[in-house]
Design a protein around this motif. Structure first.
Motif, PDB file in Angstrom:
ATOM      1  N   ALA A  74     -12.144  -7.555  36.094  1.00  0.00           N
ATOM      2  CA  ALA A  74     -11.870  -7.695  37.166  1.00  0.00           C
ATOM      3  C   ALA A  74     -12.741  -7.713  38.172  1.00  0.00           C
ATOM      4  N   HIS A  75     -13.891  -6.776  38.087  1.00  0.00           N
ATOM      5  CA  HIS A  75     -15.545  -6.591  38.532  1.00  0.00           C
ATOM      6  C   HIS A  75     -16.144  -7.720  38.392  1.00  0.00           C
ATOM      7  N   GLY A  76     -16.417  -7.166  36.997  1.00  0.00           N
ATOM      8  CA  GLY A  76     -17.160  -7.770  36.027  1.00  0.00           C
ATOM      9  C   GLY A  76     -18.164  -6.691  35.972  1.00  0.00           C
ATOM     10  N   HIS A  77     -18.029  -5.771  36.093  1.00  0.00           N
ATOM     11  CA  HIS A  77     -19.389  -4.008  35.563  1.00  0.00           C
ATOM     12  C   HIS A  77     -18.168  -3.147  35.141  1.00  0.00           C
ATOM     13  N   ALA A  78     -18.958  -1.731  35.053  1.00  0.00           N
ATOM     14  CA  ALA A  78     -18.162  -0.437  34.350  1.00  0.00           C
ATOM     15  C   ALA A  78     -18.535  -0.009  35.832  1.00  0.00           C
ATOM     16  N   HIS A  79     -17.360   1.153  35.753  1.00  0.00           N
ATOM     17  CA  HIS A  79     -17.352   1.900  37.347  1.00  0.00           C
ATOM     18  C   HIS A  79     -17.456   3.092  36.943  1.00  0.00           C
ATOM     19  N   GLY A  80     -17.751   4.205  37.441  1.00  0.00           N
ATOM     20  CA  GLY A  80     -17.968   5.150  37.277  1.00  0.00           C
ATOM     21  C   GLY A  80     -19.981   6.779  36.840  1.00  0.00           C
ATOM     22  N   GLN A 140     -21.073   2.885  41.487  1.00  0.00           N
ATOM     23  CA  GLN A 140     -19.693   3.681  42.661  1.00  0.00           C
ATOM     24  C   GLN A 140     -19.314   3.049  43.580  1.00  0.00           C
ATOM     25  N   HIS A 141     -17.742   3.069  43.603  1.00  0.00           N
ATOM     26  CA  HIS A 141     -17.732   1.951  45.044  1.00  0.00           C
ATOM     27  C   HIS A 141     -15.714   2.401  44.861  1.00  0.00           C
TER      28      HIS A 141
HETATM   29 ZN    ZN Z   1     -16.150  -2.485  40.508  1.00  0.00          ZN
END
Ligand code: ZN
Length: 160
Positions: free
Chosen positions: A148-154, A159-160
């Protein structure tokens, strides 16, 4: 698992102008995380990742049209010094980051005045054929939130 659209690939990479020495090398730090299929990286690199697996190391040569696009002539812009980060090295030929409405952007310093700086707003790698050396460190499915955000987390991602 093989990398596909919506996979999160953790990669180490270095990039050089074809035949040149490395311009960027992630191995000085941590690998980056890429959510594949969401234009987190240039198209030529994203396409080269599809179908790869953990442990693969390969080179890919990317022409400008699948990379940072062509170089534009007359792309010099005059900016007030205050748009630059305090620690930016304002010397002709240096690559510095500026804040734009679309986020951070790398530009090349062209000429430095008392209160203004002329920069070349072409991406520093525009117009260049680039060779990437890629190593796939990890592959996992992207989460619904990441997609949904279009980017990887972690690690290696947002980082957010
Ligand atoms: Zn995100």
């Amino acid at each position: 698992m093989k990398i596909d659209k919506n996979s999160v690939a953790r990669i180490h990479y270095s990039v050089a102008e074809t035949g040149g020495s490395a311009i960027e090398d992630s191995r000085i730090g941590e690998p980056i995380s890429v959510l594949v299929g969401h234009r987190n990286v240039i198209p030529g690199l994203e396409n080269a990742l599809i179908g790869r697996e953990v442990g693969e190391r390969f080179e890919v040569t990317v022409p400008p049209e699948e990379g940072y696009g062509p170089r534009h002539a007359n792309a010099i812009q005059r900016l007030p010094k205050k748009v630059f980060q305090k620690n930016a090295v304002l010397k002709p030929g240096e690559v510095v980051l500026i804040q734009t409405r679309e986020g951070q952007r790398a530009v090349v310093v062209h000429k430095v005045g008392m209160t203004v700086v002329d920069v070349d707003i072409n991406h520093p790698m525009a117009g260049k054929t680039l060779t990437f050396d890629i190593e796939v460190m990890d592959v996992r499915e992207g989460s619904a939130e990441e997609i949904a955000h279009g980017h990887a987390h972690g690690d290696g991602g947002h980082q957010h």
